[in-house]
Design an enzyme around this catalytic site. Structure first.
Site, PDB file in Angstrom:
ATOM      1  N   LYS A 110      -8.423  -4.265  12.798  1.00  0.00           N
ATOM      2  CA  LYS A 110      -7.227  -3.660  13.404  1.00  0.00           C
ATOM      3  C   LYS A 110      -6.941  -4.264  14.782  1.00  0.00           C
ATOM      4  O   LYS A 110      -5.776  -4.379  15.183  1.00  0.00           O
ATOM      5  CB  LYS A 110      -7.392  -2.139  13.497  1.00  0.00           C
ATOM      6  N   GLY A 130       0.834  -1.205   0.000  1.00  0.00           N
ATOM      7  CA  GLY A 130       0.000   0.000   0.000  1.00  0.00           C
ATOM      8  C   GLY A 130       0.863   1.246   0.000  1.00  0.00           C
ATOM      9  O   GLY A 130       0.503   2.270   0.573  1.00  0.00           O
ATOM     10  N   ASN A 180       1.366  -2.330   5.385  1.00  0.00           N
ATOM     11  CA  ASN A 180       0.633  -1.079   5.585  1.00  0.00           C
ATOM     12  C   ASN A 180      -0.695  -1.026   4.835  1.00  0.00           C
ATOM     13  O   ASN A 180      -1.599  -0.287   5.238  1.00  0.00           O
ATOM     14  CB  ASN A 180       1.544   0.074   5.119  1.00  0.00           C
ATOM     15  N   ILE A 211      -4.523  10.605  11.128  1.00  0.00           N
ATOM     16  CA  ILE A 211      -3.419  11.079  10.282  1.00  0.00           C
ATOM     17  C   ILE A 211      -3.989  11.638   8.983  1.00  0.00           C
ATOM     18  O   ILE A 211      -4.896  11.034   8.390  1.00  0.00           O
ATOM     19  CB  ILE A 211      -2.450   9.905   9.970  1.00  0.00           C
ATOM     20  N   TYR A 233     -13.698  -2.359  10.394  1.00  0.00           N
ATOM     21  CA  TYR A 233     -12.337  -1.806  10.463  1.00  0.00           C
ATOM     22  C   TYR A 233     -11.721  -2.071  11.834  1.00  0.00           C
ATOM     23  O   TYR A 233     -10.585  -2.554  11.942  1.00  0.00           O
ATOM     24  CB  TYR A 233     -12.399  -0.302  10.189  1.00  0.00           C
TER      25      TYR A 233
HETATM   26  N1  LIG Z   1      -5.056   7.832   7.990  1.00  0.00           N
HETATM   27  C1  LIG Z   1      -5.275   7.506   9.255  1.00  0.00           C
HETATM   28  O1  LIG Z   1      -5.758   8.331  10.063  1.00  0.00           O
HETATM   29  C2  LIG Z   1      -4.914   6.127   9.751  1.00  0.00           C
HETATM   30  C3  LIG Z   1      -4.999   5.887  11.140  1.00  0.00           C
HETATM   31  C4  LIG Z   1      -4.665   4.632  11.628  1.00  0.00           C
HETATM   32  C5  LIG Z   1      -4.277   3.628  10.758  1.00  0.00           C
HETATM   33  N2  LIG Z   1      -4.202   3.872   9.423  1.00  0.00           N
HETATM   34  C6  LIG Z   1      -3.783   2.777   8.557  1.00  0.00           C
HETATM   35  O2  LIG Z   1      -2.666   3.171   7.797  1.00  0.00           O
HETATM   36  C7  LIG Z   1      -2.650   2.427   6.568  1.00  0.00           C
HETATM   37  C8  LIG Z   1      -2.504   3.398   5.406  1.00  0.00           C
HETATM   38  O3  LIG Z   1      -3.657   4.243   5.374  1.00  0.00           O
HETATM   39  P1  LIG Z   1      -3.665   5.670   4.649  1.00  0.00           P
HETATM   40  O4  LIG Z   1      -4.414   6.591   5.537  1.00  0.00           O
HETATM   41  O5  LIG Z   1      -2.310   6.030   4.178  1.00  0.00           O
HETATM   42  O6  LIG Z   1      -4.647   5.337   3.425  1.00  0.00           O
HETATM   43  P2  LIG Z   1      -4.432   5.431   1.834  1.00  0.00           P
HETATM   44  O7  LIG Z   1      -5.744   5.065   1.246  1.00  0.00           O
HETATM   45  O8  LIG Z   1      -3.833   6.742   1.485  1.00  0.00           O
HETATM   46  O9  LIG Z   1      -3.362   4.288   1.547  1.00  0.00           O
HETATM   47  C9  LIG Z   1      -3.695   2.927   1.623  1.00  0.00           C
HETATM   48  C10 LIG Z   1      -2.996   2.212   0.482  1.00  0.00           C
HETATM   49  O10 LIG Z   1      -3.297   0.797   0.562  1.00  0.00           O
HETATM   50  C11 LIG Z   1      -3.548   0.344  -0.753  1.00  0.00           C
HETATM   51  N3  LIG Z   1      -4.346  -0.885  -0.777  1.00  0.00           N
HETATM   52  C12 LIG Z   1      -5.666  -1.026  -0.463  1.00  0.00           C
HETATM   53  N4  LIG Z   1      -6.050  -2.289  -0.683  1.00  0.00           N
HETATM   54  C13 LIG Z   1      -4.949  -2.962  -1.138  1.00  0.00           C
HETATM   55  C14 LIG Z   1      -4.718  -4.302  -1.551  1.00  0.00           C
HETATM   56  N5  LIG Z   1      -5.717  -5.224  -1.559  1.00  0.00           N
HETATM   57  N6  LIG Z   1      -3.477  -4.651  -1.968  1.00  0.00           N
HETATM   58  C15 LIG Z   1      -2.483  -3.730  -1.996  1.00  0.00           C
HETATM   59  N7  LIG Z   1      -2.648  -2.439  -1.629  1.00  0.00           N
HETATM   60  C16 LIG Z   1      -3.875  -2.065  -1.200  1.00  0.00           C
HETATM   61  C17 LIG Z   1      -4.297   1.510  -1.399  1.00  0.00           C
HETATM   62  O11 LIG Z   1      -4.323   1.390  -2.820  1.00  0.00           O
HETATM   63  C18 LIG Z   1      -3.495   2.691  -0.898  1.00  0.00           C
HETATM   64  O12 LIG Z   1      -2.397   2.991  -1.737  1.00  0.00           O
HETATM   65  C19 LIG Z   1      -3.939   1.601   6.544  1.00  0.00           C
HETATM   66  O13 LIG Z   1      -3.677   0.298   6.996  1.00  0.00           O
HETATM   67  C20 LIG Z   1      -4.817   2.348   7.540  1.00  0.00           C
HETATM   68  O14 LIG Z   1      -5.802   1.518   8.120  1.00  0.00           O
HETATM   69  C21 LIG Z   1      -4.517   5.093   8.897  1.00  0.00           C
END
Ligand SMILES: NC(=O)c1ccc[n+]([C@@H]2O[C@H](COP(=O)([O-])OP(=O)(O)OC[C@H]3O[C@@H](n4cnc5c(N)ncnc54)[C@H](O)[C@@H]3O)[C@@H](O)[C@H]2O)c1
Length: 262
Positions: free
Chosen positions: A151, A14, A82, A180, A147
């Site tokens: 997690k 990701g 990720n 984030i 979700y």
């Molecule tokens: N943004 C937040 O506030 C936050 C908080 C806690 C945890 N997270 C976690 O951080 C991680 C990244 O989130 P983000 O906010 O950068 O989101 P984002 O959507 O910007 O990035 C997520 C990436 O994962 C990729 N992805 C989704 N399904 C996939 C698959 N089947 N195979 C390969 N890649 C895949 C997407 O294409 C994307 O590029 C996630 O696991 C999310 O749950 C985010």
């Protein structure tokens, strides 16, 4: 301490967006050889070439896709699991398809990434795996049943995998970000009516950046964390430490994107 990953192969699933992309950039700045895995629509090759990394189309829900991608990278030194999705859906609106898809990406996707990577790392008797969990691994947030279940499940993976892979010199840890700023959360950051009450419960008074999460990932992946495994690191501005909220209008004001003392 400056972290240096010279000679190390790092895979970020990701990695074409948000936290994953910031993490890929940070590893490149620390001299790693970085591979981004992502879905075809996210153009991982093009995104990667723009930052000095390499990109591969790989779907974390598909074992054969991950096998083919890790065959190209060779045995990694560091894997950042990720890739994740998160969509608001109340309990009564959570269909089985929605539930299954969320768990397929966020939980089974991490399991498959870990299993595929570990098979290649074990013979080398070294390595580090960092899993992207969440503050939602620990507490509830209405509208995120699937979700939050996914997690929370990641904590079980971290603890168990740390036990099994420790003897091979492979450390397994998780980062637990709070809110984030990425495309997943952009709407909240843009709307002061949503951001103000949310950030009121965060001791640092603001949301976080992908770069701040990336810094924690690099630390856990590095030799600086050489005696840390099976651990989780909150990157949440103190949110999980704040039971009743931190900020109030008597002493502070919400300006722009954060709370500040008057
Ligand atoms: N943004 C937040 O506030 C936050 C908080 C806690 C945890 N997270 C976690 O951080 C991680 C990244 O989130 P983000 O906010 O950068 O989101 P984002 O959507 O910007 O990035 C997520 C990436 O994962 C990729 N992805 C989704 N399904 C996939 C698959 N089947 N195979 C390969 N890649 C895949 C997407 O294409 C994307 O590029 C996630 O696991 C999310 O749950 C985010």
């Amino acid at each position: 301490m400056r972290l240096d990953f010279t000679g190390q192969t790092v895979v970020v699933t990701g990695g074409a967006n948000g936290i994953g992309l910031a993490t890929a950039r940070a590893f490149i700045a620390a001299n790693a050889s970085v591979w981004i895995f992502d879905l075809p629509g996210e153009r991982p090759e093009a995104v990667a070439s723009g930052i000095g990394a390499r990109g591969i189309v790989a779907d974390v829900t598909d074992r054969s896709s991950l096998e083919a991608a890790f065959d190209l990278t060779g045995p990694p030194h560091v894997v950042v699991a990720n890739a994740g999705i998160g969509e608001f859906r109340r309990l009564e609106e959570t269909s089985e398809d929605f539930w299954n898809h969320t768990l397929a990406v966020n939980l089974t996707g991490v399991f498959l990434t870990l299993q595929t990577a570990a098979a290649r790392m074990k013979p080398l008797r070294r390595g580090s795996i960092v899993i992207m969990a969440s503050t939602n691994s620990y507490d509830g947030e209405a509208g995120f049943l699937a979700y939050n279940a996914s997690k929370a499940g990641l904590l079980g993976i971290v603890h168990t995998a740390a036990n099994e892979l420790g003897p091979y010199g492979i450390r397994v840890n998780a980062v637990c970000p709070g809110l984030i700023r990425t495309r997943l959360t952009e709407a909240l950051f843009r709307d002061p009516a949503l951001a103000k009450p949310y950030f009121q419960h965060i001791p640092l008074g603001r949301g976080g950046t992908p770069e701040e999460v990336a810094a924690a990932v690099l630390f856990l992946a590095s030799e600086a964390a050489g005696y840390i495994t099976g651990a989780t690191l909150l990157v949440d501005g103190g949110q999980m430490a704040a039971k009743y909220g931190t900020w109030n209008e008597a002493a502070a004001e919400f300006a722009g994107d954060r709370w500040r003392l008057r």
